[in-house]
Design a protein around this motif. Structure first.
Motif, PDB file in Angstrom:
ATOM      1  N   THR A  57       0.809  -1.212   0.000  1.00  0.00           N
ATOM      2  CA  THR A  57       0.000   0.000   0.000  1.00  0.00           C
ATOM      3  C   THR A  57       0.847   1.269   0.000  1.00  0.00           C
ATOM      4  O   THR A  57       0.322   2.362   0.144  1.00  0.00           O
ATOM      5  CB  THR A  57      -0.977   0.013   1.205  1.00  0.00           C
ATOM      6  N   ASP A  58       2.171   1.121  -0.171  1.00  0.00           N
ATOM      7  CA  ASP A  58       3.033   2.297  -0.316  1.00  0.00           C
ATOM      8  C   ASP A  58       2.735   2.997  -1.643  1.00  0.00           C
ATOM      9  O   ASP A  58       3.197   4.093  -1.893  1.00  0.00           O
ATOM     10  CB  ASP A  58       4.513   1.903  -0.278  1.00  0.00           C
ATOM     11  N   GLY A  59       2.002   2.358  -2.462  1.00  0.00           N
ATOM     12  CA  GLY A  59       1.559   2.855  -3.757  1.00  0.00           C
ATOM     13  C   GLY A  59       0.560   1.844  -4.265  1.00  0.00           C
ATOM     14  O   GLY A  59       0.332   0.814  -3.638  1.00  0.00           O
ATOM     15  N   LEU A  60      -0.056   2.137  -5.371  1.00  0.00           N
ATOM     16  CA  LEU A  60      -0.995   1.197  -5.971  1.00  0.00           C
ATOM     17  C   LEU A  60      -0.407   0.695  -7.274  1.00  0.00           C
ATOM     18  O   LEU A  60       0.433   1.355  -7.887  1.00  0.00           O
ATOM     19  CB  LEU A  60      -2.332   1.886  -6.250  1.00  0.00           C
ATOM     20  N   ILE A  61      -0.858  -0.447  -7.687  1.00  0.00           N
ATOM     21  CA  ILE A  61      -0.447  -0.977  -8.984  1.00  0.00           C
ATOM     22  C   ILE A  61      -1.672  -0.955  -9.880  1.00  0.00           C
ATOM     23  O   ILE A  61      -2.717  -1.514  -9.527  1.00  0.00           O
ATOM     24  CB  ILE A  61       0.105  -2.405  -8.848  1.00  0.00           C
ATOM     25  N   VAL A  62      -1.544  -0.282 -11.004  1.00  0.00           N
ATOM     26  CA  VAL A  62      -2.632  -0.242 -11.973  1.00  0.00           C
ATOM     27  C   VAL A  62      -2.125  -0.806 -13.291  1.00  0.00           C
ATOM     28  O   VAL A  62      -0.943  -0.678 -13.624  1.00  0.00           O
ATOM     29  CB  VAL A  62      -3.187   1.193 -12.172  1.00  0.00           C
ATOM     30  N   VAL A  63      -3.015  -1.441 -14.016  1.00  0.00           N
ATOM     31  CA  VAL A  63      -2.664  -1.995 -15.324  1.00  0.00           C
ATOM     32  C   VAL A  63      -2.853  -0.894 -16.367  1.00  0.00           C
ATOM     33  O   VAL A  63      -3.934  -0.328 -16.496  1.00  0.00           O
ATOM     34  CB  VAL A  63      -3.528  -3.231 -15.664  1.00  0.00           C
ATOM     35  N   ALA A  64      -1.779  -0.589 -17.082  1.00  0.00           N
ATOM     36  CA  ALA A  64      -1.815   0.462 -18.097  1.00  0.00           C
ATOM     37  C   ALA A  64      -2.049  -0.114 -19.491  1.00  0.00           C
ATOM     38  O   ALA A  64      -2.591   0.559 -20.364  1.00  0.00           O
ATOM     39  CB  ALA A  64      -0.510   1.252 -18.079  1.00  0.00           C
TER      40      ALA A  64
END
Length: 151
Positions: A57-64
């Motif tokens: 949760t230090d960042g999010l992962i999104v599919v580009a």
């Protein structure tokens, strides 16, 4: 049929095919493959995290970007798995390679390549991959520490 280069994967997730996954032709609907690949990604990150104190949760992962080659139909009651690995890490993005494979005969049913981006929800912008993530993924996959720009 498209020729698929053999790949080695460290992470494999057995998939339970649900009745609702089947289309009128008796095989798994192509849209369902994306759900299977998502399950593979989730499991991958949990396995890679292991017993470390890393926080996803230090960042999010999104599919580009995502692309799939549908190679052969998957039928109900077929014993399949999703194989997953990260093949490249860039500054703010990485590349996942995944496949759906028949356990009994090893046939690759579909192969997926997706580009993921690390994203800061507070600033609503991409962000550098946290060093702790980079280190643990690189060690797990045997990737070189140099930063390779994702395609």
């Amino acid at each position: 049929m498209k020729e698929i280069k053999p790949e080695t994967f460290k992470e494999t997730l057995p998939i339970q095919i649900r009745f609702s996954d089947i289309d009128a032709l008796g095989h798994i609907n192509n849209n369902v493959y994306f759900s299977y690949f998502d399950l593979g990604k989730t499991t991958y990150f949990e396995i890679v995290k292991g017993k470390s104190d890393i926080s996803w949760t230090d960042g999010l992962i999104v599919v580009a970007h995502i692309e799939v080659d549908f190679l052969s139909p998957v039928y109900y009651r077929e014993n399949i798995v999703v194989d997953s690995k990260v093949t490249k890490l860039g500054d703010k993005s990485g590349i996942f390679l995944q496949q759906i494979r028949n356990v009994k005969n090893g046939e690759v049913k579909g192969r997926c390549k997706s580009v993921f981006v690390t994203y800061d929800a507070h600033t609503q912008a991409s962000m550098p991959i946290p060093d702790t993530w980079r280190k643990i993924i690189s060690e797990h996959e045997g990737l070189e520490e140099e930063r390779v720009l994702a395609e």
